[in-house]
Design a protein around this motif. Structure first.
Motif, short mmCIF file in Angstrom:
data_model
loop_
_atom_site.label_atom_id
_atom_site.label_comp_id
_atom_site.label_asym_id
_atom_site.label_seq_id
_atom_site.Cartn_x
_atom_site.Cartn_y
_atom_site.Cartn_z
N UNK A 84 0.87 -1.17 0.00
CA UNK A 84 0.00 0.00 0.00
C UNK A 84 0.90 1.22 0.00
N UNK A 85 0.77 2.00 -1.03
CA UNK A 85 1.62 3.17 -1.19
C UNK A 85 0.81 4.41 -0.82
N UNK A 86 1.35 5.17 0.10
CA UNK A 86 0.69 6.41 0.49
C UNK A 86 1.39 7.58 -0.17
N UNK A 87 0.59 8.48 -0.63
CA UNK A 87 1.12 9.71 -1.22
C UNK A 87 0.74 10.87 -0.32
N UNK A 88 1.72 11.63 0.04
CA UNK A 88 1.45 12.83 0.82
C UNK A 88 1.92 14.04 0.05
N UNK A 89 0.98 14.88 -0.30
CA UNK A 89 1.34 16.15 -0.91
C UNK A 89 1.36 17.19 0.18
N UNK A 90 2.47 17.88 0.29
CA UNK A 90 2.53 18.82 1.39
C UNK A 90 3.18 20.13 1.01
N UNK A 91 2.95 21.13 1.84
CA UNK A 91 3.35 22.49 1.48
C UNK A 91 4.85 22.62 1.33
N UNK A 92 5.26 23.34 0.33
CA UNK A 92 6.68 23.44 0.04
C UNK A 92 7.36 24.64 0.64
N UNK A 93 6.63 25.44 1.36
CA UNK A 93 7.25 26.65 1.86
C UNK A 93 8.20 26.37 3.01
N UNK A 94 9.18 27.22 3.10
CA UNK A 94 10.22 27.02 4.10
C UNK A 94 9.66 26.95 5.51
N UNK A 95 8.60 27.72 5.76
CA UNK A 95 8.09 27.73 7.13
C UNK A 95 7.48 26.41 7.55
N UNK A 96 7.31 25.49 6.59
CA UNK A 96 6.77 24.18 6.95
C UNK A 96 7.85 23.11 7.02
N UNK A 97 9.10 23.52 7.01
CA UNK A 97 10.17 22.53 7.04
C UNK A 97 10.06 21.54 8.17
N UNK A 98 9.63 22.04 9.31
CA UNK A 98 9.54 21.15 10.47
C UNK A 98 8.65 19.96 10.17
N UNK A 99 7.61 20.18 9.37
CA UNK A 99 6.71 19.06 9.09
C UNK A 99 7.33 18.11 8.07
N UNK A 100 8.24 18.62 7.25
CA UNK A 100 8.88 17.73 6.27
C UNK A 100 9.68 16.65 6.97
N UNK A 101 10.32 17.02 8.08
CA UNK A 101 11.11 16.04 8.81
C UNK A 101 10.25 14.87 9.25
N UNK A 102 9.10 15.23 9.84
CA UNK A 102 8.21 14.19 10.34
C UNK A 102 7.66 13.35 9.19
N UNK A 103 7.30 14.04 8.12
CA UNK A 103 6.70 13.33 6.99
C UNK A 103 7.71 12.50 6.22
N UNK A 104 8.93 12.99 6.14
CA UNK A 104 9.88 12.30 5.28
C UNK A 104 10.50 11.10 5.97
N UNK A 105 10.27 10.96 7.27
CA UNK A 105 10.84 9.82 7.97
C UNK A 105 10.28 8.51 7.39
N UNK A 106 11.17 7.68 6.92
CA UNK A 106 10.75 6.39 6.39
C UNK A 106 10.19 6.43 4.98
N UNK A 107 10.21 7.60 4.36
CA UNK A 107 9.67 7.69 3.00
C UNK A 107 10.64 7.07 1.99
N UNK A 108 10.06 6.48 0.95
CA UNK A 108 10.88 5.93 -0.13
C UNK A 108 11.60 7.06 -0.86
N UNK A 109 10.89 8.15 -1.06
CA UNK A 109 11.49 9.26 -1.78
C UNK A 109 10.45 10.34 -2.01
N UNK A 110 10.85 11.33 -2.77
CA UNK A 110 9.98 12.49 -2.97
C UNK A 110 9.97 12.93 -4.43
N UNK A 111 8.82 13.42 -4.84
CA UNK A 111 8.69 14.08 -6.13
C UNK A 111 8.65 15.58 -5.85
#
Lengths: 201, 120
Positions: A84-111
């Motif tokens: 089961x592949x989950x796709x998360x589209x999330x905000x790209x602005x710098x002020x949301x970097x903190x959430x990228x850490x949490x989201x990117x943990x364990x991710x295969x990769x990013x588009x």
């Protein structure tokens, strides 16, 4: 109350996570919707922003919470084994970097979705994934008519994108085109695992 | 956001505040490692449940869903769903299923994913 179907003892599916990042209005929701078997859902996530240096807090608190809107989609892969592949589209602005850490943990990769009219919008995402050494590809969502499109080398130059990072174009509205981006990403992540150490960052 | 799905159960309670839904909890008592991409499936139905618990178990009956999807379908923040789900995992009503590969992935998993994506 009764009557819930219970799970049979089938093999546990593998859950995988792919990220879709990019500037506002670049087509993240469209992309997720094109490949997802469920219509894209939008939800709010409460994220911690501990120790964030890009967004100093006015008080001396070291931890705060913010909600972030996420686009969410799912692809079930039946073969060669259930995934089961989950796709998360999330905000790209710098002020949301903190959430990228949490989201990117364990991710295969990013588009990283890019719009050639606003290439600057994806610098931050590229920088983030490079630093975290998360495999990523840049997919140019082609808004412009063919005669006004930029050649890939020009886009690569403008982004300062290293040679080893795949750069492709896509139509985020088209399922196969968007799936192609995910295939390229997966092949790229795979090549980094199989490449000799030190050759590919 | 999931209007059709949420209307079927939130009709009477759509104005309910998150802290009421979680009965004042701001974090799970035990989180069972739940993340927004954790997969859940209904195992059994305990006796007395709140409407949100019922909705969770209904959505996860016979199919696995992630915390993020449940949050979207229920019109609740992810943190609220994590708290509700953790309680239900604690009572055995919900089961966390699936397994996650190591961060960075393993070669076999990525090879299978690539084959799977090419078949779509």
């Amino acid at each position: 109350m009764s009557g819930y179907a219970t799970s049979d003892a089938g093999p546990d599916p593998t859950a995988l996570k792919l990220l879709v990042a990019g500037g506002f209005g670049v087509g993240k929701t469209t992309f997720v919707g094109a490949v997802s078997e469920i219509s894209p859902l939008r939800t709010e996530a409460l994220m911690t922003s501990a120790g964030q240096d890009s967004d100093p807090l006015p008080d001396d608190s070291t931890k705060t919470f913010t909600t972030v809107a996420l686009d969410f989609g799912r692809i079930t892969i039946p073969r060669p084994r259930q995934m089961i592949v989950f796709l998360f589209g999330f905000p790209g602005q710098e002020r949301f970097w903190f959430s990228w850490d949490e989201l990117s943990y364990g991710a295969v990769g990013a588009v990283v979705l890019a719009d050639t009219r606003r290439l600057g919008d994806c610098f931050e995402a590229i920088d983030f994934f490079e630093r975290r050494r998360l495999p990523f590809v840049v997919a140019v969502n082609e808004f412009e008519p063919p005669e006004r499109r930029y050649p890939p080398e020009a886009v690569r130059d403008a982004l300062g994108l290293p040679e080893h990072v795949p750069l492709i174009s896509c139509d985020a509205r088209d399922r196969q085109s968007s799936l192609d981006v995910l295939r390229t990403l997966t092949a790229h992540a795979l090549s980094r695992l199989t490449a000799p150490m030190g050759v590919s960052p | 956001m999931g209007k059709a799905a949420s209307a079927s159960w939130t009709g009477a309670s759509s104005g309910v505040r998150p802290y009421l839904v979680t009965r004042g909890r701001t974090a799970p008592i035990q989180d069972y490692g739940l993340q927004m991409d954790s997969l859940l499936m209904t195992q059994s139905a305990p006796g007395v449940l709140g409407p949100e618990d019922e909705a969770l178990l209904g959505l996860c009956a016979g199919t696995c869903r992630s915390i993020a999807e449940l949050a979207a379908r229920m019109g609740q923040p992810i943190q609220v769903v994590k708290i509700l789900a953790a309680s239900l995992v604690g009572t055995g009503a919900l089961k966390v299923i699936g397994h996650r590969p190591e961060p960075g992935g393993d070669i076999q998993t990525l090879e299978d994913l690539l084959v799977g994506l090419r078949n779509l």
